[in-house]
Write a protein that holds these residues in place. Sequence first.
Motif, PDB file in Angstrom:
ATOM      1  N   ASP A  30      33.017  53.548 -48.312  1.00 41.73           N
ATOM      2  CA  ASP A  30      32.030  53.743 -49.259  1.00 41.73           C
ATOM      3  C   ASP A  30      32.699  53.509 -50.703  1.00 41.73           C
ATOM      4  N   LYS A  99      19.206  48.928 -43.209  1.00 39.92           N
ATOM      5  CA  LYS A  99      20.610  48.857 -42.754  1.00 39.92           C
ATOM      6  C   LYS A  99      21.121  47.556 -42.705  1.00 39.92           C
ATOM      7  N   SER A 101      24.600  46.480 -44.235  1.00 39.31           N
ATOM      8  CA  SER A 101      25.669  46.154 -44.803  1.00 39.31           C
ATOM      9  C   SER A 101      26.852  46.779 -44.230  1.00 39.31           C
ATOM     10  N   GLU A 102      28.379  46.495 -44.412  1.00 45.69           N
ATOM     11  CA  GLU A 102      29.290  47.163 -43.896  1.00 45.69           C
ATOM     12  C   GLU A 102      29.920  48.069 -45.017  1.00 45.69           C
ATOM     13  N   HIS A 103      30.184  47.716 -46.323  1.00 47.72           N
ATOM     14  CA  HIS A 103      30.358  48.612 -47.365  1.00 47.72           C
ATOM     15  C   HIS A 103      29.294  49.319 -47.717  1.00 47.72           C
ATOM     16  N   THR A 104      29.309  50.451 -48.602  1.00 44.65           N
ATOM     17  CA  THR A 104      28.155  51.179 -48.776  1.00 44.65           C
ATOM     18  C   THR A 104      28.517  51.492 -50.452  1.00 44.65           C
ATOM     19  N   GLN A 109      23.282  51.992 -48.276  1.00 38.40           N
ATOM     20  CA  GLN A 109      23.567  50.828 -47.541  1.00 38.40           C
ATOM     21  C   GLN A 109      22.734  49.751 -47.250  1.00 38.40           C
ATOM     22  N   TYR A 110      23.077  48.551 -47.709  1.00 33.41           N
ATOM     23  CA  TYR A 110      22.275  47.509 -48.112  1.00 33.41           C
ATOM     24  C   TYR A 110      21.490  46.697 -46.883  1.00 33.41           C
ATOM     25  N   GLU A 113      25.243  41.965 -45.726  1.00 34.40           N
ATOM     26  CA  GLU A 113      26.588  41.852 -46.434  1.00 34.40           C
ATOM     27  C   GLU A 113      27.156  40.331 -46.177  1.00 34.40           C
TER      28      GLU A 113
END
Length: 263
Positions: A30, A99, A101-104, A109-110, A113
């Motif tokens: 994150d 939901k 994405s891996e990174h937030t 959460q996008y 990604e």
Amino acid sequence: VAWGYEGDIGPCNWHKYFPKAGGKRQSPIDIDTSATQYDGSFKPLRIHYDSHMCSSLTNNGHTFCMSVNSDQCNLSGGPLEDKYRLLQFHCHWGSDDTKGSEHTVDGHQYAAELHLVHWNTDKFKSADEAIEKNQGIAVLTAFIKAGKEHRGWNHVLSHFKDIKKVQGTSTVNEDFNPKCLLPENQTDYWTYEGSLTTPPCHESVRFIIFKEVVEVSSEQLAQFRSLCVCSSRKRDTGEDEHLVDNFRPIQPLNGRVVKASFQ
Ligand SMILES: Cc1c(Cl)c([N+](=O)[O-])nn1CC(=O)Nc1ccc(S(N)(=O)=O)cc1
Ligand SMILES: [Zn+2]
């Protein structure tokens, strides 16, 4: 060894067969924007891709992977000391637009990604060597959200019918420059040292994550989800199992500092 994103072969058990998955500099993380540190020493990112590269699109059962074999697609500058060459790009996405994405960012959460994977050609002789060495890999990362249609993505999505099944491969040799998949603003990004987000989770990756989010339409996101995980084998229900939620949960920061190219 088989690994996946759910059940016994899911992320909580990766470390049993892939010990690096339990390491101290794992990805994704994150990004707590209140704890990032501005670094004024970064030079401009230099992203030079040519368009006339031939590439091949594969469904590897974990994502779609566009492997690129052009020695004209290079990345340098920014936080990087060496020159890196584009190897492949792929994405991570969810089962719906909330939901994926891996990174937030501050816990958000996008929907997806994008990872443009590069290997260090100054220090190593091959991608296979670089993939497991410190400073071996640099991944340009863009968050994706549902919004207006992205014309550039249609050049990739138009090949998805050929790779619906696992191990499906399609050759893409039209003029396509993956740079069009990146946000307009390429000066504002976060960067930190992490790992491959899939087994074997080598701690070899410098992530460069653009602040500006790219929009694609909900219909285009739905096309990501059209890929199948199973090969020909049908699940007991007789239905194809679709490839969704192929994102790893966030990992402990363990004291790492995320640098920002902007104030
Ligand atoms: C060694 C090699 C070659 Cl050569 C190719 N190829 O496509 O030609 N692929 N790989 C492996 C590779 O890239 N793994 C990888 C895994 C996760 C990530 S992630 N999510 O961005 O952390 C980036 C990379
Ligand atoms: Zn990835």
